[in-house]
Design a protein around this motif. Structure first.
Motif: not given
Length: 416
Positions: A379-385, A398-416
């Motif tokens: 969650k802290a990582a998403q704020i920094d992204y 900008k697109n690269f960073l957005f992709q990194k954030k999206s991949a992180l969000a997807a990982s969080l969702k899958n781990n719930k």
């Protein structure tokens, strides 16, 4: 552009610095020399399509520019006869002008480099004037490279030339006592030009290869005319960095970080040549910040893979670099090296101490977001992204960073 125009552009880029420096040496007038060269280029545009490019285009431009300079000085001599007579005499000293270009004209570009990068001029003016005079870039090209208007760049160059004239800034190589300090400013200007080539071009592209090549060319000229370990170090650093350019974007134009790059796309011949040059420089035993940065770049280039990168040596080199440049950016890079050695939590502690100094620096938030995610603080990582995306002015990054954030969000969702 027609083939003739392409060839003329190449010849101008290769020879304009030498032509201008030769004319400025005699006339002591930047504007007159540039006007004479521009008139010669206009003459070439009119004549070459019919006659074809001459065998020696540089000599042709020099002769045409010199003759035009004589005309301009003659006009000036009507008002200042005494002041311009010696200039006319110097300009007209040799009738065989082509032979003069080939054999007799000394390379005055070293004087021109130090004049363009005089500390009395601000950095923006130094960069613009260097690219215009030594690089042969047009005002439009410089403006597009730096995302500024042509009017702004034109005014910047005009003011710089006027300041040189009004302040009687000497057209000379500095004396021995001033050389080291002045050389550092010249190298900084060249490196700024190179770094700009890897930032935004009209807010979209990540690289501008011609600007990078120009910086490398200028540094090679300086290293040939005035050999110095730090000059050679900067040249090696830029060559090693630029050798990886083909792998920085994928087929879709998206940014590829160093750890994901296809190393087969790197220019291995250039890497080997730059590394050999760097070893020769180190043999002198005189070290400096550009040499240390080149050594870090060489370790990246020589590693067979990301996993096999010698992070311990890179960490140590950043420590040595901090002795010359204890800036927060150097400490940021050292913390990233520490994280890549496996010290994620300790690296994060070090990064957190830098936030006050790097609060508006995009790479800081991108680096901390990556390390936070490795530490399990998604969650802290998403704020920094989000903050890194906000600070990025380049669409590709900008697109690269957005992709990194999206991949992180997807990982969080899958781990719930």
């Amino acid at each position: 552009m027609t083939p003739i125009e392409v060839e003329l552009t190449r010849i101008v880029r290769a020879n304009s610095g030498r032509i201008l420096s030769a004319l400025i040496k005699i006339t002591q007038d930047f504007t007159l020399a540039q006007d004479a060269l521009q008139d010669a280029i206009t003459q070439a545009i009119a004549q070459w399509p019919e006659s074809g490019p001459p065998q020696n285009g540089g000599a042709w431009l020099y002769v045409a520019a010199k003759r035009r300079a004589i005309d301009l000085v003659r006009k000036e001599s009507r008002h200042h006869a005494d002041a311009t007579q010696q200039i006319l005499t110097d300009l007209q000293h040799d009738q065989d002008e082509t032979a003069e270009w080939e054999q007799d004209i000394p390379d005055e570009r070293l004087r021109l480099i130090f004049t363009c990068c005089h500390p009395a001029l601000n950095v923006d003016a130094q960069v613009a004037l260097t690219l215009r005079t030594l690089g042969g870039l047009t005002v439009r090209e410089i403006a597009r490279a730096f995302l500024a208007s042509e009017t702004t760049i034109g005014q910047r160059i005009t003011r710089a030339k006027q300041k040189i004239k009004n302040a009687n800034i000497p057209y000379e190589v500095p004396n021995h006592e001033d050389m080291q300090a002045r050389r550092a400013g010249v190298l900084t200007t060249i490196y700024l030009i190179f770094n700009e080539s890897y930032s935004a071009y009209e807010g979209q592209s990540l690289t501008r290869e011609d600007l990078a090549n120009e910086a490398i060319r200028l540094c090679a000229i300086l290293n040939r005319l005035d050999p110095d370990p730090e000059t050679a170090g900067l040249l090696c650093l830029m060559r090693l960095t630029h050798a990886r350019r083909a792998a920085r974007l994928d087929a879709a134009g998206d940014f590829v970080p160093l750890d994901k790059q296809d190393r087969s796309l790197w220019d291995q011949t250039e890497i080997e040549a730059a590394h050999a040059q760097l070893l020769d420089v180190f043999a002198n035993g005189q070290f400096g910040p550009f040499q240390l940065q080149a050594a870090i770049s060489a370790l990246h280039c020589l590693a067979p893979s990301w996993a096999e990168t010698d992070w311990q040596q890179i960490f140590a080199l950043y420590g040595a670099l901090a002795a010359y440049d204890p800036s927060p950016v150097v400490r940021l890079n050292q913390a990233v090296a520490l994280a890549n050695m496996g010290g994620h939590n300790k690296a994060l502690e070090q990064l957190n101490t830098l936030e006050a100094e790097l609060g508006n620096y995009q790479p800081f938030y991108a680096a901390r977001a990556d390390i936070l995610s490795r530490c399990g603080e998604e969650k802290a990582a998403q704020i920094d992204y989000d903050r890194a995306i906000e600070l990025s002015k380049n669409k590709v990054e900008k697109n690269f960073l957005f992709q990194k954030k999206s991949a992180l969000a997807a990982s969080l969702k899958n781990n719930k």
